[in-house]
Design an enzyme around this catalytic site. Structure first.
Site, short mmCIF file in Angstrom:
data_model
loop_
_atom_site.label_atom_id
_atom_site.label_comp_id
_atom_site.label_asym_id
_atom_site.label_seq_id
_atom_site.Cartn_x
_atom_site.Cartn_y
_atom_site.Cartn_z
CG HIS A 1 -32.71 31.82 33.33
ND1 HIS A 1 -31.89 31.07 32.53
CD2 HIS A 1 -32.34 31.52 34.62
CE1 HIS A 1 -31.07 30.35 33.27
NE2 HIS A 1 -31.32 30.60 34.54
CG HIS A 2 -27.88 34.55 29.42
ND1 HIS A 2 -28.29 34.99 28.19
CD2 HIS A 2 -26.53 34.80 29.45
CE1 HIS A 2 -27.27 35.49 27.52
NE2 HIS A 2 -26.19 35.37 28.26
CB SER A 3 -32.08 29.47 29.47
OG SER A 3 -33.17 29.83 30.31
#
Length: 481
Positions: free
Chosen positions: A138-140
């Site tokens: 996930h980009h987070s």
């Protein structure tokens, strides 16, 4: 419990079923010369035998239902490795097309927010005895540069090395975050950060004020302001299904064009993307009469920063897709990126996070309000260039032959073009919405021919092999999924 930075949290706020905010890489490996027939099975068993998890692979959301409010990371007490590690096989003949179809499908699946937000797939059956690794996060948790650094920690330049640990056992290697921080420590960290940001507020305000002023008064025509690009088919709402295509060049070819045209390598990449987009949109009768703009992520990560989280800002570049001459277009792109970089460099380093969050706020608010794909976009397309390893790398004796980025889409951003350099290669991953963009794989072919066109205009020697190169480019485009 660790609260997420605002830029990390933003990717969770806008994550939906149709727009999962996950990024990935797809790497192709060749087997060692002495590899036994069961090498891949042994490799998979070796990976399964290491249930040791370092950050960020051991993090999960404290409360998935509140991911859009105040997300925080906690260390997972139990991680089911059999869920995160998958073993797949391609149908024969196991070519680039079959691999692209599988990657498109894997990248379309959203992630389970009740678990740590990553997956790794070992894919066998690729022609010529090769196999692929597809890793999704996930980009987070990670940005492009942070992901490349984690990848390099997993691999080695030693072809004889064996029993290398899997990526989840290595993690980002960040010493400062290995131990959970107390609430008091986190509070002190937040207070210190707030003080630093307050000190930079005047410079940030001046930079943002200049953007507002120039949006209503005459300015350099090559300065691409937010919302200055036209609406186009690449700015439609997206569905959940993705399509993935690839293109690659020798890195020296791109550098030679940059030297001959007196521009940067990234300018050449933007020029190739602009040329391919112009041709593609012309063919489907959808080329706007105003130039498209690109949101270009810029890494602001210090050289000694070992964390994987997001450390990026953005500039907007004018792609000059209304200009017919490719060399003139490239020179105008150079002017546009230089103006944008000059603006960013006026900011103190401590103020870049604040500037980025305020600058990108309209984009985030569009998505949160459900307006993405319905109103004029902040910019038309995201184009990103990530520096990768400079020398060949190996994993348990298998040589990494190529690596491609697989990126994310959002409503109003139906196409993403990202490149990564590796061991003398310049590899491009094109991620698009399956339903919004017909025959998207043609972009890969057109990018190959765009480089040949620039070489020809600049009188570079590689164009002597033009018919062969063009044939190879078409072949790759047909195979891409």
């Amino acid at each position: 419990m660790n609260m997420l930075k605002p830029l990390d949290a933003a990717w969770l706020y806008v994550d939906t079923v149709d727009t999962p905010m996950q990024v990935a890489c797809m790497a192709i490996f060749s087997l060692p010369e002495e590899a036994p027939g069961d090498f891949l099975q042994g490799l998979f068993e070796h990976l399964r035998a290491v249930p040791s998890f370092a950050r960020p692979f051991n993090l999960k959301l404290a409360s998935p239902k509140l991911k859009g409010v105040m997300p925080a990371w906690v260390e997972a007490e139990h991680i089911d490795l059999d869920y995160h590690l998958r073993h797949s096989a391609l149908p024969k003949p196991g070519g680039e097309r079959e691999l692209g179809v599988l990657i498109s499908r894997l990248h379309s699946h959203p992630m389970d927010f009740n678990r740590p937000l990553w997956e790794m797939h070992v894919i066998e059956g690729l022609e010529h005895g090769r196999f692929a690794l597809y890793m999704k996060m996930h980009h987070s948790l990670v940005d492009g540069v942070g992901g490349m650094r984690m990848l390099q920690r997993m691999l080695t330049p030693d072809p004889q090395a064996r029993s290398q640990p899997p990526p989840w056992a290595v993690g980002c290697g960040a010493r400062s975050e290995r131990e959970p921080q107390s609430f008091d420590a986190q509070l002190r960290k937040l207070v210190d950060a707030a003080r630093a940001q307050l000190g930079t507020a005047p410079a940030v305000a001046r930079a943002l004020g200049r953007i507002v002023r120039e949006s209503v008064q005459p300015h350099d025509p090559q300065e691409a302001l937010p919302f200055s690009g036209p609406r186009s088919v690449v700015n439609a709402k997206v569905s959940a299904q993705r399509r993935f295509a690839t293109q690659h060049y020798e890195l020296e070819r791109v550098r030679a064009v940059a030297r001959a045209a007196d521009v940067t390598l990234n300018d050449v990449f933007l020029g190739l993307s602009a040329t391919a987009l112009r041709r593609y949109l012309e063919e489907i009768g959808a080329l706007p009469d105003k130039p498209l703009t690109a949101g270009v992520p810029v890494s602001v990560r210090p050289a000694d920063d070992e964390n994987a989280g997001n450390a990026i800002s953005f500039i907007i570049a004018n792609l000059n897709t209304t200009v017919e001459d490719p060399l003139e277009r490239l020179q105008m792109i150079r002017r546009s990126t230089q103006v944008a970089k000059d603006q960013l460099q006026t900011l103190p380093k401590a103020g870049i996070d604040s500037y980025t969050m305020i600058f990108m706020a309209p984009f985030i608010l569009q998505l949160l309000a459900g307006l993405g794909g319905r109103v004029r976009p902040m910019f038309n397309i995201t184009i990103s260039n990530v520096p990768g390893p400079k020398t060949p790398l190996y994993f348990n004796g298998a040589r990494m032959e190529q690596i491609y980025p697989v990126s994310l889409l959002s409503h109003g951003q139906a196409l993403n073009i990202t490149s990564v350099s590796y061991a003398g290669q310049f590899n491009i991953g094109i991620t698009g919405c399956r339903d919004a963009l017909p025959s998207m794989q043609r972009l890969a072919v057109y990018m190959g021919e765009a480089l040949e066109e620039l070489e020809r205009v600049l009188g570079l020697g590689h164009t002597q092999q033009q018919p062969v190169a063009k044939k190879a480019a078409r072949k790759r485009g047909k195979k891409a999924a």
